[in-house]
Design an enzyme around this catalytic site. Structure first.
Site, PDB file in Angstrom:
ATOM      1  N   ASN A 109      54.683   3.018  34.211  1.00  0.00           N
ATOM      2  CA  ASN A 109      54.574   4.195  35.169  1.00  0.00           C
ATOM      3  C   ASN A 109      55.500   5.238  35.538  1.00  0.00           C
ATOM      4  O   ASN A 109      55.541   6.071  35.671  1.00  0.00           O
ATOM      5  CB  ASN A 109      53.974   3.688  36.621  1.00  0.00           C
ATOM      6  CG  ASN A 109      52.992   2.630  36.436  1.00  0.00           C
ATOM      7  OD1 ASN A 109      52.281   3.068  35.444  1.00  0.00           O
ATOM      8  ND2 ASN A 109      52.014   2.629  37.228  1.00  0.00           N
ATOM      9  N   SER A 140      50.269  10.660  41.680  1.00  0.00           N
ATOM     10  CA  SER A 140      48.619  10.628  42.164  1.00  0.00           C
ATOM     11  C   SER A 140      48.899  10.638  43.582  1.00  0.00           C
ATOM     12  O   SER A 140      49.990  10.873  43.916  1.00  0.00           O
ATOM     13  CB  SER A 140      48.408   8.436  42.326  1.00  0.00           C
ATOM     14  OG  SER A 140      47.413   8.338  43.454  1.00  0.00           O
ATOM     15  N   TYR A 153      52.071   0.023  42.757  1.00  0.00           N
ATOM     16  CA  TYR A 153      51.597   1.394  41.961  1.00  0.00           C
ATOM     17  C   TYR A 153      51.958   2.365  42.941  1.00  0.00           C
ATOM     18  O   TYR A 153      52.833   3.245  42.524  1.00  0.00           O
ATOM     19  CB  TYR A 153      50.278   0.873  41.916  1.00  0.00           C
ATOM     20  CG  TYR A 153      50.055   2.079  41.512  1.00  0.00           C
ATOM     21  CD1 TYR A 153      49.280   2.545  39.905  1.00  0.00           C
ATOM     22  CD2 TYR A 153      48.455   2.739  42.317  1.00  0.00           C
ATOM     23  CE1 TYR A 153      48.875   3.611  39.153  1.00  0.00           C
ATOM     24  CE2 TYR A 153      48.113   3.894  42.009  1.00  0.00           C
ATOM     25  CZ  TYR A 153      48.354   4.582  40.195  1.00  0.00           C
ATOM     26  OH  TYR A 153      47.124   5.902  39.707  1.00  0.00           O
ATOM     27  N   LYS A 157      54.321   5.564  41.796  1.00  0.00           N
ATOM     28  CA  LYS A 157      53.598   7.351  41.900  1.00  0.00           C
ATOM     29  C   LYS A 157      54.305   7.888  42.905  1.00  0.00           C
ATOM     30  O   LYS A 157      54.764   9.483  42.443  1.00  0.00           O
ATOM     31  CB  LYS A 157      52.235   7.627  42.405  1.00  0.00           C
ATOM     32  CG  LYS A 157      51.844   6.680  41.511  1.00  0.00           C
ATOM     33  CD  LYS A 157      51.776   6.995  40.079  1.00  0.00           C
ATOM     34  CE  LYS A 157      50.702   6.739  38.846  1.00  0.00           C
ATOM     35  NZ  LYS A 157      50.646   7.943  37.678  1.00  0.00           N
TER      36      LYS A 157
END
Length: 256
Positions: A109, A140, A153, A157
């Site tokens: 990511n 995101s 996560y 982002k």
């Protein structure tokens, strides 16, 4: 400054994923010259489907894992630039959602996005005689406000948003502009089932999908609109079928 995609060359990293595949389909409606898809998993059926949408556009696939060393990325880009001569837009879209896989989440990511960006600067940077280019990074809404049950996560982002905002400010030096598109909760395989960090919420996917979501097609349509609007430094929110530019609050300034 608006931007026409007609007759342009676009590289799309992870252009066969959930939102990625629908966005690739939307891009093809714009009469690109070339769409080059880099993805870890080969999907001949999806490539054939894309080629059939608009036969005027050349669709090319190369296998690519964003976690490879940057030298391998540069080697692949040399092949692509030799073939196309010019590339107008790079879309960085690789992403995984699984907070059990901490190192891989960060590698895919964030680190992979940074490395792919760094590699293409070899070809675009105006300090090296390059023509400049446009980078579209997929972030995101969790980069604004975390889904706290998936902090790894969400953290990656947030890093993408910050990195891309820095790229945008460097545009006068490099000639490369950049912005983020940040989808809200979108109905794709990514969110149907995933793991929370340390299993703090075993039902996180189910709880998330109980809230309003958007179909990937609606997200893809706004994704391409954001590319056409082409606003350097923009932080686009793509949520519930809408497209909105986020005004980021400045809490500190380096002064340099």
């Amino acid at each position: 400054m608006s931007f026409t995609l007609t007759n342009k060359n676009v590289i799309f990293v992870a252009g066969l994923g959930g939102i990625g595949l629908d966005t690739s389909k939307e891009l093809l409606k714009r009469d690109l010259k070339n769409l080059v898809i880099l993805d870890r998993i080969e999907n001949p059926a999806a490539i054939a489907e894309l080629k059939a949408i608009n036969p005027k556009v050349t669709v090319t696939f190369y296998p690519y894992d964003v976690t490879v060393p940057i030298a391998e990325t540069t080697k692949l880009l040399k092949t692509i630039f030799a073939q196309l001569k010019t590339v107008d837009v790079l879309i960085n879209g690789a992403g995984i959602l699984d907070d059990h896989q901490i190192e891989r989440t960060i590698a895919v990511n964030y680190t992979g996005l940074v490395n792919t960006t760094t590699a293409i600067l070899d070809f675009w940077d105006k300090r090296k005689g390059g023509p400049g280019g446009i980078i579209c990074n997929i972030g995101s809404v969790t980069g604004f406000n975390a889904i706290y049950q998936v902090p790894v996560y969400s953290g990656t982002k947030a890093a993408v948003v910050n990195f891309t905002s820095s790229l945008a400010k460097l545009a006068p030096i490099t000639g490369v502009t950049a912005y983020t598109v940040n989808p809200g909760i979108t109905r794709t395989t990514l969110v149907h089932k995933f793991n929370s960090w340390l299993d703090v919420e075993p039902q996180v996917a189910e709880k998330l999908l109980a809230h309003p979501t958007q179909p990937s097609l609606a997200c893809a349509e706004n994704f391409v609109k954001a590319i056409e609007l082409n606003q350097n430094g923009a932080i686009w929110k793509l949520d519930l079928g809408t497209l909105e530019a986020i005004q980021w609050t400045k809490h500190w300034d380096s002064g340099i």
